[in-house]
Each structure stands twice: as structure tokens, then as C-alpha cells.
Design an enzyme around this catalytic site. Structure first.
Site, mmCIF file in Angstrom:
data_model
loop_
_atom_site.group_PDB
_atom_site.id
_atom_site.type_symbol
_atom_site.label_atom_id
_atom_site.label_comp_id
_atom_site.label_asym_id
_atom_site.label_seq_id
_atom_site.Cartn_x
_atom_site.Cartn_y
_atom_site.Cartn_z
ATOM 1 N N GLN A 252 3.344 9.877 1.047
ATOM 2 C CA GLN A 252 4.602 9.114 1.093
ATOM 3 C C GLN A 252 5.485 9.383 -0.119
ATOM 4 O OE1 GLN A 252 2.519 5.191 2.118
ATOM 5 N NE2 GLN A 252 4.463 5.012 3.224
ATOM 6 N N HIS B 131 -2.332 7.663 7.004
ATOM 7 C CA HIS B 131 -1.301 8.516 6.382
ATOM 8 C C HIS B 131 -1.891 9.842 5.917
ATOM 9 C CE1 HIS B 131 2.512 6.398 6.204
ATOM 10 N NE2 HIS B 131 1.966 5.293 5.723
ATOM 11 N N CYS C 265 6.057 -0.029 7.406
ATOM 12 C CA CYS C 265 5.702 1.117 6.575
ATOM 13 C C CYS C 265 6.882 1.441 5.672
ATOM 14 C CB CYS C 265 5.374 2.306 7.472
ATOM 15 S SG CYS C 265 4.905 3.780 6.548
ATOM 16 N N LEU C 266 6.597 1.681 4.394
ATOM 17 C CA LEU C 266 7.672 2.011 3.453
ATOM 18 C C LEU C 266 8.407 3.282 3.876
ATOM 19 C CD1 LEU C 266 5.885 1.245 0.058
ATOM 20 C CD2 LEU C 266 7.650 -0.131 1.185
ATOM 21 N N HIS D 95 -4.302 1.719 7.606
ATOM 22 C CA HIS D 95 -2.936 2.251 7.635
ATOM 23 C C HIS D 95 -2.784 3.393 6.617
ATOM 24 C CE1 HIS D 95 1.598 1.488 7.916
ATOM 25 N NE2 HIS D 95 1.498 2.273 6.862
ATOM 26 N N GLU D 96 -3.296 3.174 5.396
ATOM 27 C CA GLU D 96 -3.132 4.191 4.347
ATOM 28 C C GLU D 96 -3.981 5.425 4.640
ATOM 29 O OE1 GLU D 96 -0.645 3.631 2.743
ATOM 30 O OE2 GLU D 96 -0.565 1.454 2.932
ATOM 31 N N GLY E 44 0.836 -1.188 0.000
ATOM 32 C CA GLY E 44 0.000 0.000 0.000
ATOM 33 C C GLY E 44 0.870 1.235 0.000
HETATM 34 CO CO CO Z 1 2.857 3.441 5.762
#
Ligand code: CO
Length: 164
Positions: free
Chosen positions: A51, A138, A92-93, A134-135, A46
Site C-alpha cells: 500500500q 494485500h 481500505c486506505l 485483510h492485511e 492496518g
Molecule cells: Co486495505
């Protein structure tokens, strides 16, 4: 289509609230394409627009589960209903090297727009529900580490977890 640079903590952009998308045009299509490319390139499941440094309410998800829905693109997502709780590891990326155990809702119903501007309502359970939450967090400037019951270091070289 292009792979974009991922924004990492502690970049303050990750803490800002993203703005709703007023109309869906070719720029938004390009953003969706770039986000999917970036997510796949990074091995994530995701990605939210902040991000890659864009404060717009746009997310992409692909849990890559065999029975999964494939690539989901959602603009202006909002959670309409939520039920139950579940707990599981998240990464998380934007936070390489850390994972955490996070409690999430087990079922959610989400409404948003697809790339054609059509309203889409999706129900999600289990892992897909976690990734949606989660997204969407963000887009509010919230990171999984804010909610995690425990946060632990992992070896980024051996990180085969599914980061969001
Ligand atoms: Co994340």
C-alpha cells in the site's frame, strides 16, 4: 520516520504478490516505522507494505481498542489455523469511498517475525482477526472488494470508519 504516499486502486502494484523478507535489517526497520507513521496519519487500523508501493511481506496493525495489543509489526506473516466465520464492514486506505460487508474467519493463529527477527505466534479473534486477514490478503494482491458480499459507497468526508 516518514509518512509515505498511499497507493490507490487501480494501481497495478496492489495486485502483485509481495516477496518474503529474507533478512531483517535497518531498511526493514525504517519500512516498519514509515508504515506505522503512514497508517496513523491516515487514521487506519492496518497497513500492508504494497500500500506504500513496497512489495515485501510486511504488515502493521493497530486496532486502537482499549484492551487491544497496540501496535503490531509483523514480517512474513502466515496463517497457521483458522476457525469459524464472522461478517462485518470493511474499508481500505487504498480504496477511499467504498466499504463492503466481508466474511472472514472468526479466529486465526498467525506466525511471523517481529522487528528483532524473533518468531512470534499470535492468536486473534473478532476485529483483530479481520484486520490480520485483510492485511495478509494485500500481500497476495487481494483486496476486500474481491471478497465482499456487498460493496457500497460512503462519503469520504464523513468516513470515520476504520480503514485497513
Ligand atoms: Co486495505
Amino acid at each position: 520516520m516518514a509518512i509515505k504516499k498511499i497507493v490507490y486502486v487501480p494501481d497495478p502494484i496492489l495486485r502483485k504478490k509481495s516477496k518474503p523478507v529474507p533478512d531483517i535489517n535497518s531498511n526493514i526497520h525504517k519500512l516498519l516505522d514509515n508504515m506505522a507513521d503512514t497508517m496513523y496519519d491516515a487514521g487506519g487500523v492496518g497497513l500492508a507494505a504494497p500500500q506504500i508501493g513496497i512489495l515485501k511481506r510486511v504488515i502493521v496493525i493497530d486496532t486502537r481498542e482499549e484492551e487491544g495489543p497496540g501496535l503490531i509489526e509483523m514480517i512474513n506473516p502466515e496463517i497457521l489455523e483458522a476457525r469459524g466465520t464472522q461478517s462485518g464492514p470493511e474499508g481500505c486506505l487504498s480504496i477511499p469511498g467504498l466499504n463492503g460487508e466481508v466474511e472472514r474467519r472468526a479466529y486465526i493463529k498467525v506466525r511471523g517475525l517481529n522487528r528483532d527477527g524473533d518468531e512470534v505466534i499470535m492468536e486473534a479473534e473478532d476485529f483483530l482477526a479481520t484486520v490480520f486477514q485483510h492485511e495478509i490478503d494485500h500481500l497476495e494482491g487481494i483486496l476486500f472488494t474481491d471478497k465482499a458480499k456487498t460493496v457500497y459507497q460512503i462519503d469520504p468526508e464523513k468516513d470515520d470508519d476504520q480503514d485497513e
